[in-house]
Design a protein around this motif. Structure first.
Motif, PDB file in Angstrom:
ATOM      1  N   ALA A  48      18.069   2.699  28.631  1.00 51.25           N
ATOM      2  CA  ALA A  48      16.516   3.150  29.116  1.00 51.25           C
ATOM      3  C   ALA A  48      16.297   1.784  29.826  1.00 51.25           C
ATOM      4  O   ALA A  48      15.678   2.156  30.523  1.00 51.25           O
ATOM      5  N   ALA A  49      16.856   0.686  29.700  1.00 51.57           N
ATOM      6  CA  ALA A  49      16.351   0.034  30.792  1.00 51.57           C
ATOM      7  C   ALA A  49      17.252   0.212  32.088  1.00 51.57           C
ATOM      8  O   ALA A  49      16.733  -0.551  33.483  1.00 51.57           O
ATOM      9  N   PHE A  68      22.677  -0.480  20.910  1.00 52.28           N
ATOM     10  CA  PHE A  68      22.360  -0.980  21.668  1.00 52.28           C
ATOM     11  C   PHE A  68      22.489  -0.602  23.425  1.00 52.28           C
ATOM     12  O   PHE A  68      21.991  -0.499  23.892  1.00 52.28           O
ATOM     13  N   TYR A  69      23.978   0.817  22.943  1.00 50.65           N
ATOM     14  CA  TYR A  69      23.835   1.775  24.273  1.00 50.65           C
ATOM     15  C   TYR A  69      22.498   2.673  24.578  1.00 50.65           C
ATOM     16  O   TYR A  69      22.186   2.426  25.875  1.00 50.65           O
ATOM     17  N   PRO A  70      21.695   2.520  23.640  1.00 51.94           N
ATOM     18  CA  PRO A  70      20.814   3.217  23.858  1.00 51.94           C
ATOM     19  C   PRO A  70      19.335   2.949  24.593  1.00 51.94           C
ATOM     20  O   PRO A  70      18.809   3.110  25.848  1.00 51.94           O
ATOM     21  N   ALA A  71      19.077   1.298  24.587  1.00 52.74           N
ATOM     22  CA  ALA A  71      18.483   0.330  24.776  1.00 52.74           C
ATOM     23  C   ALA A  71      19.073  -0.159  26.280  1.00 52.74           C
ATOM     24  O   ALA A  71      18.420  -0.281  27.228  1.00 52.74           O
ATOM     25  N   SER A  84      22.364   4.876  39.174  1.00 53.96           N
ATOM     26  CA  SER A  84      23.448   5.625  38.750  1.00 53.96           C
ATOM     27  C   SER A  84      24.705   4.962  37.644  1.00 53.96           C
ATOM     28  O   SER A  84      25.251   5.406  36.761  1.00 53.96           O
ATOM     29  N   ASP A  85      24.174   3.920  38.139  1.00 57.20           N
ATOM     30  CA  ASP A  85      25.817   2.616  38.094  1.00 57.20           C
ATOM     31  C   ASP A  85      25.265   2.287  36.819  1.00 57.20           C
ATOM     32  O   ASP A  85      26.424   2.255  35.690  1.00 57.20           O
ATOM     33  N   ASP A  86      24.186   2.540  36.053  1.00 59.91           N
ATOM     34  CA  ASP A  86      23.748   2.085  34.811  1.00 59.91           C
ATOM     35  C   ASP A  86      24.569   2.858  33.714  1.00 59.91           C
ATOM     36  O   ASP A  86      25.003   3.102  32.345  1.00 59.91           O
TER      37      ASP A  86
END
Length: 160
Positions: A60-61, A54-57, A65-67
């Motif tokens: 990537a999406a 989940f975190y890598p997806a 910078s908040d993401d």
């Protein structure tokens, strides 16, 4: 099931287990040990699927910078709970008052982390990823979680 729904259900399961653990007394040695073993399996499986899938997806999406900050903060919260507090609790005698305090700290960490994910990261993920992508991710998470739960339970049984 979509990724957000699956991860939110995981949060509910662990919250309930931690509440049950918090409500035990120093005399409930076996119940504490059983609950802690289940919490460890569920937490390790949950954090692993988030970190692997989940975190890598999400990262990537993400486009702000908040993401990225949400991603790194979530990873650090996993490290604090899974690498520091949980092992410390597992090495604490279940009939001690220290156990109660450490269980409460783990519960507070997990609740804070889950609340943040649900209010911020999951809302953002819904905007960044479409329903189809979340469903595909959910299927991947579900499959990997089943493998991990089986593996972690077998490891716990072998260690006992």
């Amino acid at each position: 099931m979509d990724a957000i729904k699956l991860l939110t259900q995981d949060h509910q399961t662990v919250r309930q287990l931690l509440t049950q653990l918090e409500e035990t007394t120093t005399r409930a040695v076996k119940k504490r040990a059983d609950l802690l073993a289940e919490i460890a399996v569920q937490l390790k499986a949950h954090t692993t699927i988030e970190e692997e899938i989940f975190y890598p997806a999400f990262k990537a999406a993400g486009d702000k910078s908040d993401d990225a900050m949400m991603y790194f903060e979530a990873m650090e919260e996993h490290r604090a709970a899974g690498d520091l507090v949980l092992p410390d609790l597992q090495n604490t005698p279940t009939d001690s008052e220290k156990f109660s305090g450490r269980a409460k700290v783990l519960k507070e960490l997990v609740e804070h982390h889950a609340d943040e994910e649900e209010k911020e990261m999951f809302k953002r993920a819904k905007k960044l990823m479409g329903a189809a992508e979340l469903k595909t991710l959910g299927e991947q998470l579900e499959k990997r979680k089943a493998e991990l739960v089986k593996q972690f339970k077998a490891e716990a049984k072998a260690a006992a």
